[in-house]
Motif scaffolding. Structure first.
Motif, PDB file in Angstrom:
ATOM      1  N   ARG A   1       2.926  16.794  21.835  1.00  0.00           N
ATOM      2  CA  ARG A   1       2.386  15.508  22.282  1.00  0.00           C
ATOM      3  C   ARG A   1       1.127  15.713  23.115  1.00  0.00           C
ATOM      4  O   ARG A   1       0.154  14.957  23.000  1.00  0.00           O
ATOM      5  CB  ARG A   1       3.444  14.758  23.092  1.00  0.00           C
ATOM      6  N   ALA A   2       1.158  16.748  23.953  1.00  0.00           N
ATOM      7  CA  ALA A   2      -0.017  17.029  24.788  1.00  0.00           C
ATOM      8  C   ALA A   2      -1.215  17.419  23.931  1.00  0.00           C
ATOM      9  O   ALA A   2      -2.368  17.197  24.321  1.00  0.00           O
ATOM     10  CB  ALA A   2       0.311  18.155  25.779  1.00  0.00           C
ATOM     11  N   GLN A   3      -0.948  17.993  22.751  1.00  0.00           N
ATOM     12  CA  GLN A   3      -2.039  18.394  21.866  1.00  0.00           C
ATOM     13  C   GLN A   3      -2.844  17.207  21.361  1.00  0.00           C
ATOM     14  O   GLN A   3      -4.018  17.348  21.014  1.00  0.00           O
ATOM     15  CB  GLN A   3      -1.500  19.187  20.676  1.00  0.00           C
ATOM     16  N   ILE A   4      -2.233  16.047  21.294  1.00  0.00           N
ATOM     17  CA  ILE A   4      -2.991  14.857  20.887  1.00  0.00           C
ATOM     18  C   ILE A   4      -4.102  14.595  21.902  1.00  0.00           C
ATOM     19  O   ILE A   4      -5.245  14.276  21.546  1.00  0.00           O
ATOM     20  CB  ILE A   4      -2.054  13.634  20.767  1.00  0.00           C
ATOM     21  N   VAL A   5      -3.775  14.780  23.192  1.00  0.00           N
ATOM     22  CA  VAL A   5      -4.765  14.598  24.250  1.00  0.00           C
ATOM     23  C   VAL A   5      -5.807  15.712  24.207  1.00  0.00           C
ATOM     24  O   VAL A   5      -7.023  15.457  24.280  1.00  0.00           O
ATOM     25  CB  VAL A   5      -4.084  14.568  25.633  1.00  0.00           C
ATOM     26  N   SER A   6      -5.359  16.950  24.060  1.00  0.00           N
ATOM     27  CA  SER A   6      -6.297  18.075  24.082  1.00  0.00           C
ATOM     28  C   SER A   6      -7.206  18.069  22.847  1.00  0.00           C
ATOM     29  O   SER A   6      -8.396  18.389  22.940  1.00  0.00           O
ATOM     30  CB  SER A   6      -5.547  19.405  24.198  1.00  0.00           C
ATOM     31  N   ALA A   7      -6.665  17.699  21.676  1.00  0.00           N
ATOM     32  CA  ALA A   7      -7.487  17.610  20.464  1.00  0.00           C
ATOM     33  C   ALA A   7      -8.515  16.492  20.605  1.00  0.00           C
ATOM     34  O   ALA A   7      -9.668  16.634  20.172  1.00  0.00           O
ATOM     35  CB  ALA A   7      -6.611  17.381  19.243  1.00  0.00           C
ATOM     36  N   SER A   8      -8.107  15.385  21.218  1.00  0.00           N
ATOM     37  CA  SER A   8      -9.047  14.281  21.464  1.00  0.00           C
ATOM     38  C   SER A   8     -10.165  14.727  22.389  1.00  0.00           C
ATOM     39  O   SER A   8     -11.344  14.415  22.174  1.00  0.00           O
ATOM     40  CB  SER A   8      -8.308  13.089  22.082  1.00  0.00           C
ATOM     41  N   SER A   9      -9.789  15.464  23.427  1.00  0.00           N
ATOM     42  CA  SER A   9     -10.779  15.970  24.381  1.00  0.00           C
ATOM     43  C   SER A   9     -11.775  16.896  23.704  1.00  0.00           C
ATOM     44  O   SER A   9     -12.988  16.822  23.948  1.00  0.00           O
ATOM     45  CB  SER A   9     -10.049  16.709  25.510  1.00  0.00           C
ATOM     46  N   LEU A  10     -11.277  17.752  22.814  1.00  0.00           N
ATOM     47  CA  LEU A  10     -12.152  18.682  22.119  1.00  0.00           C
ATOM     48  C   LEU A  10     -13.071  17.958  21.140  1.00  0.00           C
ATOM     49  O   LEU A  10     -14.262  18.279  21.030  1.00  0.00           O
ATOM     50  CB  LEU A  10     -11.311  19.721  21.382  1.00  0.00           C
ATOM     51  N   ALA A  11     -12.541  16.967  20.426  1.00  0.00           N
ATOM     52  CA  ALA A  11     -13.364  16.196  19.493  1.00  0.00           C
ATOM     53  C   ALA A  11     -14.457  15.431  20.231  1.00  0.00           C
ATOM     54  O   ALA A  11     -15.595  15.323  19.755  1.00  0.00           O
ATOM     55  CB  ALA A  11     -12.487  15.234  18.699  1.00  0.00           C
ATOM     56  N   LEU A  12     -14.131  14.910  21.410  1.00  0.00           N
ATOM     57  CA  LEU A  12     -15.140  14.221  22.207  1.00  0.00           C
ATOM     58  C   LEU A  12     -16.236  15.189  22.644  1.00  0.00           C
ATOM     59  O   LEU A  12     -17.430  14.872  22.602  1.00  0.00           O
ATOM     60  CB  LEU A  12     -14.492  13.566  23.430  1.00  0.00           C
ATOM     61  N   GLY A  13     -15.845  16.415  23.024  1.00  0.00           N
ATOM     62  CA  GLY A  13     -16.829  17.429  23.399  1.00  0.00           C
ATOM     63  C   GLY A  13     -17.708  17.824  22.234  1.00  0.00           C
ATOM     64  O   GLY A  13     -18.916  18.063  22.394  1.00  0.00           O
ATOM     65  N   HIS A  14     -17.107  17.887  21.028  1.00  0.00           N
ATOM     66  CA  HIS A  14     -17.889  18.195  19.834  1.00  0.00           C
ATOM     67  C   HIS A  14     -18.927  17.117  19.563  1.00  0.00           C
ATOM     68  O   HIS A  14     -20.093  17.403  19.269  1.00  0.00           O
ATOM     69  CB  HIS A  14     -16.955  18.336  18.631  1.00  0.00           C
ATOM     70  N   GLY A  15     -18.519  15.846  19.684  1.00  0.00           N
ATOM     71  CA  GLY A  15     -19.468  14.749  19.500  1.00  0.00           C
ATOM     72  C   GLY A  15     -20.563  14.762  20.546  1.00  0.00           C
ATOM     73  O   GLY A  15     -21.738  14.535  20.247  1.00  0.00           O
ATOM     74  N   LEU A  16     -20.189  15.049  21.775  1.00  0.00           N
ATOM     75  CA  LEU A  16     -21.146  15.120  22.873  1.00  0.00           C
ATOM     76  C   LEU A  16     -22.201  16.180  22.620  1.00  0.00           C
ATOM     77  O   LEU A  16     -23.393  15.980  22.880  1.00  0.00           O
ATOM     78  CB  LEU A  16     -20.395  15.421  24.174  1.00  0.00           C
ATOM     79  N   GLN A  17     -21.795  17.320  22.096  1.00  0.00           N
ATOM     80  CA  GLN A  17     -22.726  18.417  21.849  1.00  0.00           C
ATOM     81  C   GLN A  17     -23.491  18.247  20.540  1.00  0.00           C
ATOM     82  O   GLN A  17     -24.716  18.240  20.515  1.00  0.00           O
ATOM     83  CB  GLN A  17     -21.963  19.753  21.814  1.00  0.00           C
TER      84      GLN A  17
END
Length: 330
Positions: free
Chosen positions: A173-189
């Motif tokens: 369940r926590a991976q949903i949050v961490s994957a979202s965080s990583l995808a947001l960082g990818h978009g940011l970069q």
């Protein structure tokens, strides 16, 4: 002719963003899919939405790309330099995607800019390339690997007495949050690199005098990246999610949190266009190294490292050849 060249460059930039999306979609979702925290389609949808949001979150990296890598090529062949850089990056992305190598779209673009600039005698800001590209290219994977190792050690200590089944369920369940965080960082970069190229084209053609990023550029690049992400990247996902190290929910969570932290730091604090691929792959290696040295398939890591090393000069060479062709046709 300026308008026609500008439209072509904008189309190429958005095409690059699209290839970046499906080339790097695996970065954010490989571990979540391989650990069954999310289904493939759910993970792709989540990554696409978070990429879109991340792309709207800042423009510091875009400004670095627009004015910090090469001099603004005001000559009559200036748009050929910008177009050739994009051609080099796109062709390199497609080649590495075909062979399933998680190379860097960021370094393909920067390499393309430098290659086209050198062959056209446009000035390269080597201090900017070293400070904003080469040093972060070396440092960010090291930080990602180290942070992944330390975060995984922390998780192992925190869950040392926990029921394994319950711990895995919680971490999925926590991976949903961490994957979202990583995808947001990818978009940011990653969306910002194409924004920077379009801004450079606008300055070259005289449609704006400074390096601010117009809203339409932000929205167009964000949409193209999200669309590319939705189309997926299964070849590279297999490399990141399975071939390097067999991930568990704990490993996936630790790798994603570590990698996203590096992406936020480099984007917001240093405005440096780092490679999402490099950071994520290194974080996966870091969490894997907490098990035992042989748990990580270092031969696969070596193949990926080869792709890293070849990306900058390879994309630069392709861009240089593209510039010569475009120059002859113009």
């Amino acid at each position: 002719m300026d308008w026609l060249a500008l439209i072509l460059v904008v189309a190429l930039a958005l095409g690059f963003d699209y290839t970046n999306g499906f080339h790097d979609a695996a970065n954010a979702i490989a571990s979540a899919v391989s650990t069954k925290a999310l289904s493939l389609r759910a993970a792709l949808a989540l990554a696409a939405v978070m990429n879109l949001i991340g792309a709207l979150a800042g423009t510091g990296v875009a400004v670095t790309v627009a004015k910090g890598i090469i001099d603004t090529p005001h000559s009559e062949h200036g748009m050929a330099v910008v177009g050739a850089a994009l051609v080099g990056a796109i062709l390199w992305n497609l080649t590495t995607w075909y062979f399933g190598l998680p190379s860097s779209s960021s370094h393909a673009l920067i390499g393309g800019m430098v290659g086209a600039a050198l062959v056209s005698t446009t000035t390269v800001h080597w201090s900017g390339v070293v400070a904003k590209v080469l040093i972060p290219m070396v440092v960010s994977p090291v930080v990602g690997l180290t942070l992944g190792y330390l975060v995984m050690i922390g998780l192992m200590w925190a869950f040392r007495a926990a029921n394994p089944h319950r711990a895995n369920r919680l971490l999925r369940r926590a991976q949903i949050v961490s994957a979202s965080s990583l995808a947001l960082g990818h978009g940011l970069q990653d969306a910002q690199k194409s924004m920077g190229i379009i801004v450079l084209a606008l300055v070259v053609t005289g449609h704006q005098n400074d390096y601010h990023v117009p809203l339409w550029v932000i929205l167009a690049c964000a949409t193209a990246l999200a669309a590319g992400t939705w189309s997926g990247g299964l070849r590279i996902m297999r490399t990141l999610g399975r071939r390097i190290f067999h991930l568990t929910p704990a490993h996936g969570f630790a790798a994603e949190i570590s990698a996203s932290s590096v992406l936020y730091l480099t984007a917001f604090v240093f405005a440096a266009p780092v490679s999402t691929t490099h950071v994520v792959t290194s974080a996966v290696m870091g969490v894997g190294a907490t098990q035992r040295r042989k748990a990580v398939r270092w031969s696969v890591a070596g193949e990926i490292a080869t792709g890293w090393v070849l990306t900058f000069p390879g994309a630069g060479l392709v861009a240089a050849l593209a510039y010569l062709v475009l120059n002859l046709l113009s």
